[in-house]
Design an enzyme around this catalytic site. Structure first.
Site, short mmCIF file in Angstrom:
data_model
loop_
_atom_site.label_atom_id
_atom_site.label_comp_id
_atom_site.label_asym_id
_atom_site.label_seq_id
_atom_site.Cartn_x
_atom_site.Cartn_y
_atom_site.Cartn_z
N HIS A 220 21.74 26.82 -11.18
CA HIS A 220 22.58 27.87 -11.74
C HIS A 220 22.04 29.27 -11.46
O HIS A 220 20.83 29.52 -11.50
CB HIS A 220 22.73 27.66 -13.25
CG HIS A 220 23.31 26.34 -13.61
ND1 HIS A 220 24.58 25.97 -13.26
CD2 HIS A 220 22.79 25.27 -14.27
CE1 HIS A 220 24.83 24.75 -13.69
NE2 HIS A 220 23.75 24.29 -14.31
N THR B 62 -4.43 -5.01 0.99
CA THR B 62 -3.77 -3.71 1.12
C THR B 62 -4.60 -2.75 1.97
O THR B 62 -4.05 -1.86 2.63
CB THR B 62 -3.49 -3.09 -0.26
OG1 THR B 62 -4.71 -2.78 -0.92
CG2 THR B 62 -2.68 -4.03 -1.12
N ASP B 63 -5.91 -2.93 1.99
CA ASP B 63 -6.74 -2.10 2.87
C ASP B 63 -6.45 -2.41 4.34
O ASP B 63 -6.47 -1.51 5.19
CB ASP B 63 -8.22 -2.32 2.57
CG ASP B 63 -9.12 -1.34 3.30
OD1 ASP B 63 -9.07 -0.14 2.96
OD2 ASP B 63 -9.83 -1.76 4.23
N LYS C 143 0.86 -1.19 0.00
CA LYS C 143 0.00 0.00 0.00
C LYS C 143 0.89 1.24 0.00
O LYS C 143 1.86 1.31 0.77
CB LYS C 143 -0.88 0.01 1.26
CG LYS C 143 -2.09 0.93 1.16
CD LYS C 143 -3.17 0.34 0.27
CE LYS C 143 -4.49 1.06 0.44
NZ LYS C 143 -5.55 0.48 -0.42
N ARG D 147 32.01 32.57 -8.17
CA ARG D 147 30.66 32.32 -8.64
C ARG D 147 29.75 32.04 -7.45
O ARG D 147 30.20 31.77 -6.34
CB ARG D 147 30.61 31.15 -9.61
CG ARG D 147 30.95 29.80 -8.98
CD ARG D 147 30.71 28.64 -9.92
NE ARG D 147 30.99 27.35 -9.27
CZ ARG D 147 30.71 26.16 -9.80
NH1 ARG D 147 30.15 26.09 -11.01
NH2 ARG D 147 30.99 25.04 -9.16
N PHE E 203 35.12 27.08 -10.59
CA PHE E 203 35.19 25.88 -11.41
C PHE E 203 36.15 26.17 -12.56
O PHE E 203 35.84 26.97 -13.45
CB PHE E 203 33.81 25.50 -11.93
CG PHE E 203 33.73 24.14 -12.57
CD1 PHE E 203 34.12 23.01 -11.88
CD2 PHE E 203 33.25 24.00 -13.87
CE1 PHE E 203 34.05 21.75 -12.47
CE2 PHE E 203 33.17 22.75 -14.46
CZ PHE E 203 33.57 21.62 -13.76
N VAL F 238 31.34 21.28 -7.22
CA VAL F 238 30.28 20.63 -6.45
C VAL F 238 30.72 19.22 -6.08
O VAL F 238 30.41 18.71 -5.00
CB VAL F 238 28.96 20.61 -7.25
CG1 VAL F 238 27.89 19.82 -6.51
CG2 VAL F 238 28.48 22.04 -7.50
#
Length: 309
Positions: free
Chosen positions: A267, A64-65, A18, A183, A166, A238
């Protein structure tokens, strides 16, 4: 965890469960303070119910209930405040112990970030506001008592206006990006970490242990990204920042065996606008165009040498 069977000359695997069961639970102290959690619960059961697939025999199926109802029943039974991890383990343990045919259970939870509000400098007794990042967890429990517990963060948005660059990346005829040592860097962290506890019987007994650990991991990730409050820390990519965040987590928490991080590079494009008369906007590290489409996607995982992951 799924057991592969041969049925009627075919290989066969099955599971059922579920998804998106939403439950909120409020606890009230004698002093008048309220606590609330809101969880979205997913359940997957592995069980011996192959007959329900092959013929009209549902006698081995947990409906599932019923799984949905169990979430609310178990929430009601929890008289003490507990973490998402504890509730996931509680549910999974119930399914594998209560039903003979169930051999394993996966319970995942996403916690909505309700945070207590402060009014006139005082924490409100029963007032909450919605935060941003979400606490996630997944508990995998087998009938034998073996356990795999993973926690995580979704949507931790962080940004630095400087101390990022970078340079010296591969250049070819398709490259237009210039080198920069100055940056802005922004990302939305998705983190997963897996604990080293391998059985239900080895878990910490301290109440709300995993809630505290979630807050501590979040702080380590953020502190590593930002660096010291005065001056910060330079990020050459990064990728490097991601690695340092993962390493700091493993170094800080000995009961975490594995960390996975995903850091999209959101960015902020420098704005330069000119016409025939000259510059309209000249970029001086001040005006940017924020965009997250398209964005870079950087992800990696780090685990201890002894880890089975």
């Amino acid at each position: 965890m799924a057991q592969q069977e041969v049925v009627e000359g075919f290989k066969f695997e099955q599971r059922h469960g579920k998804e998106r069961v939403r439950v909120a639970r409020v606890w009230k102290t004698r002093q008048g303070q309220h606590f609330i959690v809101e969880w979205r619960v997913g359940i997957t059961l592995f069980s011996d119910c192959v007959n329900s697939y092959l013929r009209d025999d549902n006698s081995d199926i947990v409906a599932t209930d019923t799984m949905k109802n169990t979430v609310y029943a178990k929430a009601k039974e929890c008289s003490d405040i507990l973490s998402a991890e504890e509730f996931a383990i509680l549910l999974a343990k119930h399914f594998v112990s209560f039903y003979q045919k169930v051999t394993g259970a996966i319970v995942n939870i996403v916690e909505k970030p309700w945070e207590r509000v402060t009014v006139d400098g005082q924490p409100h007794e029963h007032g909450f506001k919605l935060g941003s990042e979400k606490h996630t967890t997944e508990a995998i429990v087998q009938k034998s008592g073996s356990l795999q517990l993973t926690s995580g963060i979704e949507g931790l948005s962080v940004l630095k206006t400087t101390q990022s660059g970078f340079v010296n990346f591969i250049r070819d005829k398709y490259t237009a990006l210039p080198d920069t040592r100055e940056r802005m860097v922004a990302t939305e962290v998705t983190a997963l970490w897996r604990y080293s506890y391998e059985s239900l019987y080895s878990l910490p007994q301290k109440p709300l242990y995993f809630t505290e650990k979630y807050q501590e991991v979040k702080k380590v990730l953020a502190d590593t990204f930002f660096g010291p409050p005065k001056g910060g820390v330079y990020s050459p990519s990064v990728q490097n920042t991601l690695y340092l965040m993962a390493k700091a987590t493993l170094n800080r928490f000995p009961d975490i065996a594995y960390v996975s991080l995903k850091l999209p590079n959101l960015h902020f494009i420098p704005v330069n606008i000119s016409n025939q008369d000259g510059p309209i906007v000249k970029f001086e590290d001040d005006v940017y165009l924020p965009t997250d489409e398209p964005h870079g996607s950087i992800q990696a995982s780090l685990s201890r040498l002894w880890s089975k992951l």
